[in-house]
Design an enzyme around this catalytic site. Structure first.
Site, short mmCIF file in Angstrom:
data_model
loop_
_atom_site.label_atom_id
_atom_site.label_comp_id
_atom_site.label_asym_id
_atom_site.label_seq_id
_atom_site.Cartn_x
_atom_site.Cartn_y
_atom_site.Cartn_z
N TYR A 120 0.80 -1.13 0.04
CA TYR A 120 -0.01 -0.05 0.03
C TYR A 120 0.95 1.32 0.04
O TYR A 120 1.84 1.35 0.93
CB TYR A 120 -0.95 0.02 1.21
CG TYR A 120 -1.93 1.15 1.11
CD1 TYR A 120 -3.18 0.94 0.48
CD2 TYR A 120 -1.85 2.45 1.51
CE1 TYR A 120 -4.11 1.93 0.20
CE2 TYR A 120 -2.66 3.20 1.52
CZ TYR A 120 -3.95 3.02 0.77
OH TYR A 120 -4.77 4.27 0.79
N GLN A 148 -10.81 -0.03 0.79
CA GLN A 148 -11.29 -0.89 -0.38
C GLN A 148 -10.00 -1.11 -1.16
O GLN A 148 -9.96 -2.43 -1.97
CB GLN A 148 -12.22 -0.17 -1.67
CG GLN A 148 -11.57 1.12 -2.02
CD GLN A 148 -11.68 2.42 -1.12
OE1 GLN A 148 -12.15 2.17 0.16
NE2 GLN A 148 -11.64 3.44 -1.59
N ASN A 192 -3.67 5.61 6.28
CA ASN A 192 -4.16 6.54 7.33
C ASN A 192 -4.81 5.23 8.55
O ASN A 192 -4.70 4.29 8.33
CB ASN A 192 -5.19 7.15 6.85
CG ASN A 192 -6.43 6.39 5.92
OD1 ASN A 192 -6.49 5.21 6.02
ND2 ASN A 192 -7.03 7.12 5.18
N GLN A 237 9.60 16.60 10.88
CA GLN A 237 8.84 15.25 11.22
C GLN A 237 7.30 15.84 11.59
O GLN A 237 6.54 14.80 11.55
CB GLN A 237 9.45 14.48 12.27
CG GLN A 237 10.57 13.84 11.63
CD GLN A 237 10.46 12.98 10.42
OE1 GLN A 237 9.66 11.78 10.50
NE2 GLN A 237 11.10 13.17 9.20
N HIS A 294 4.45 15.79 9.17
CA HIS A 294 3.68 14.50 8.56
C HIS A 294 2.12 14.61 8.93
O HIS A 294 1.39 14.09 8.06
CB HIS A 294 4.03 13.15 9.37
CG HIS A 294 5.38 12.69 8.73
ND1 HIS A 294 5.27 11.83 7.53
CD2 HIS A 294 6.45 12.58 8.91
CE1 HIS A 294 6.49 11.51 7.17
NE2 HIS A 294 7.36 11.81 8.37
N GLU A 306 9.70 5.64 16.84
CA GLU A 306 9.89 5.25 15.72
C GLU A 306 11.10 5.49 14.90
O GLU A 306 11.88 4.76 14.39
CB GLU A 306 8.59 5.59 14.59
CG GLU A 306 8.65 5.21 13.12
CD GLU A 306 7.80 6.00 12.34
OE1 GLU A 306 7.61 5.67 11.23
OE2 GLU A 306 7.22 6.89 12.93
N HIS A 307 11.59 7.03 14.90
CA HIS A 307 12.66 7.45 14.48
C HIS A 307 13.51 8.04 15.65
O HIS A 307 12.85 8.69 16.50
CB HIS A 307 12.38 8.66 13.43
CG HIS A 307 11.62 8.26 12.35
ND1 HIS A 307 10.04 8.83 12.34
CD2 HIS A 307 11.74 7.52 11.15
CE1 HIS A 307 9.54 8.54 11.13
NE2 HIS A 307 10.47 7.71 10.56
N ASP A 327 13.94 8.34 5.24
CA ASP A 327 12.45 8.26 4.70
C ASP A 327 12.66 8.32 3.26
O ASP A 327 11.62 7.76 2.69
CB ASP A 327 11.81 9.81 5.14
CG ASP A 327 10.94 9.61 6.80
OD1 ASP A 327 11.40 8.51 7.03
OD2 ASP A 327 10.62 10.70 7.11
N HIS A 349 1.06 -39.72 20.71
CA HIS A 349 2.28 -39.28 20.26
C HIS A 349 3.31 -40.43 20.56
O HIS A 349 4.45 -40.57 19.82
CB HIS A 349 2.63 -38.24 21.25
CG HIS A 349 1.95 -36.74 20.38
ND1 HIS A 349 0.65 -36.57 20.23
CD2 HIS A 349 2.65 -35.56 19.77
CE1 HIS A 349 0.46 -35.43 19.82
NE2 HIS A 349 1.72 -34.83 19.44
#
Length: 435
Positions: A119, A181, A204, A249, A252, A319-320, A353, A412
């Site tokens: 995506y 979708q 998103n 940043q 974003h 994250e960063h 990035d 077993h």
């Protein structure tokens, strides 16, 4: 000393997040039931696009022709860096064959999944780099089919640069469809596509929720929230560069946290004084996002020393993570919780990035406590195998039978018993669970 907040956030990345789960479940259910036609109905409603959904070779060629040569060169440069780093990552996973006891051989194989769905966001910003990051790694992993999916803009379609990037990075099909979708189309194998084995890429809150709901039926890279970044800076850092990196940043989105952790009060105050002016100088959409992110989500934290700075950073698990401080090797050895680490003023999150080679699909909202980001390994299944001679099977069968009986799993145990009886008919074995 207890850490001191010179700026404390009123909100977190989860604050005010609307519950989109019911809406996403309804869309997924409708599309799974209604197939292509249902997906097209949602595309017309949300994407407001009624063009061709699976791009033809001619449409891809026409879109590529619209991309300026200078941008094409930059995309190829980024793709080459990401590809070579992914190849280096792949080389760290090798097939293994090991004789655990004489005659009993076990092993592992790394097998790529067949179909990957990538995506690529294309709403507020055209995320060219996301096409590079996701499609390239899937291609290097060896996926047999890669679908790149990106939301089209009304009356325009998918951004030509995204199409070009996805195409040269190895996408077999490009789908002009966004949101839930688009995710559903890749998962359920609509429009003649193979069903995706794994879904990757940012998106998103609706895309993130769709991936969360579908996880289990299909693999995912991670469940991602709003992007976040933390800067560790000491008194040697350049306040203007630190402030610029934070603002870069924050653009974003309105709910993208940025954090500064330092042991130097003067630096912290200098950075806080610079940020508003840097934000005001941004284009309108970027400015609005950064203003809200800085106002509501940003924090500036003063620590006693670098050890307390490192501990604070690990607790946030950003994250960063950027380090602009002395003794970079100390920080590299000490820090343990982050998605991607940027050491020194000479690198920046923006490099990761876009073009430096490491992947920008990374864990958010503290998930760096338990996972890393997207890599070629995410598309690989590490599977195991074994084979044995009859002599090699003997001690394993004995242990298996006794352990199984101790557990109460007689079936077993008998699977081991019959082999011992067949292979060693003249021997007697104590296969009871008793001591």
């Amino acid at each position: 000393m207890t850490i001191e907040y010179l700026k404390k956030a009123d909100l977190t990345s989860l604050s005010g997040a609307s519950d989109v789960s019911a809406t996403v479940r309804e869309i997924l259910s409708s599309i799974e039931l209604g197939g292509d036609s249902a997906a097209l109905e949602y595309a017309a409603k949300f994407d407001r696009y009624e063009g061709n959904v699976v791009l033809t070779d001619a449409e891809i060629e026409a879109a590529c022709a619209l991309v300026p040569e200078k941008l094409k060169a930059d995309i190829r440069f980024s793709h080459d860096n990401v590809r070579r780093f992914a190849e280096a990552q792949k080389a760290t996973v090798k097939d293994v064959e090991y004789e655990v006891v004489p005659g009993m051989i076990v092993g592992q194989k790394a097998i790529p999944v067949d179909a990957a769905g990538c995506y690529v966001p294309g709403g507020r910003y055209s995320h060219i780099a996301s096409a590079i990051m996701t499609v390239t790694t899937a291609s290097v992993a060896g996926c047999k089919h890669i679908t790149a999916c990106s939301p089209p803009r009304p009356g325009v379609g998918v951004a030509p640069a995204i199409i070009y990037a996805a195409h040269i990075c190895g996408a077999h099909k490009i789908l002009a469809m966004g949101g839930v979708q688009g995710v559903a189309a890749m998962t359920f194998g609509l429009f003649g596509l193979p069903k995706a084995n794994i879904l990757v890429g940012p998106g998103n809150q609706f895309v993130a929720e769709a991936k969360r709901i579908l996880f289990g039926r299909v693999g995912i890279d991670m469940i991602a929230g709003p992007t976040d970044s933390l800067v560790l800076a000491d008194g040697t850092a350049d306040a203007h560069i630190v402030a610029t990196d934070l603002v870069s940043q924050a653009e974003h989105g309105y709910n993208s946290p940025v954090w500064l952790v330092t042991d130097d009060r003067a630096l912290a105050e200098d950075v806080m004084a610079r940020v508003p002016g840097l934000i005001d100088d941004l284009p309108e959409v970027n400015r609005e996002n950064a203003t809200a992110a800085w106002r509501d989500y940003a924090e500036v934290i003063l620590c006693a020393d670098r050890e307390e700075m490192a501990a604070t950073s690990d607790a946030y698990a950003p994250e960063h993570l950027t380090v602009q401080a002395e003794d970079l090797d100390w920080w590299l050895d000490r820090l343990t919780c982050y998605g991607s680490l940027f050491l020194g003023e000479e690198t920046t999150v923006s490099y990761g990035d876009k073009a430096s080679g490491t992947n920008h699909v990374l864990p958010t909202s503290g998930a760096a406590n338990y996972t890393g980001g997207l890599s070629v390994h995410k598309y690989m299944k590490i599977v195991t195998w074994q084979r044995a001679t009859r002599e090699g099977s003997k001690p394993v069968a004995e242990a298996t039978a006794r352990i199984s009986r101790l557990e109460g799993m007689e079936g077993h145990a008998r699977a081991a018993d019959v082999r011992l009886a067949k292979y060693f008919p003249d021997e007697e074995f104590d296969l009871t669970a008793d001591g």
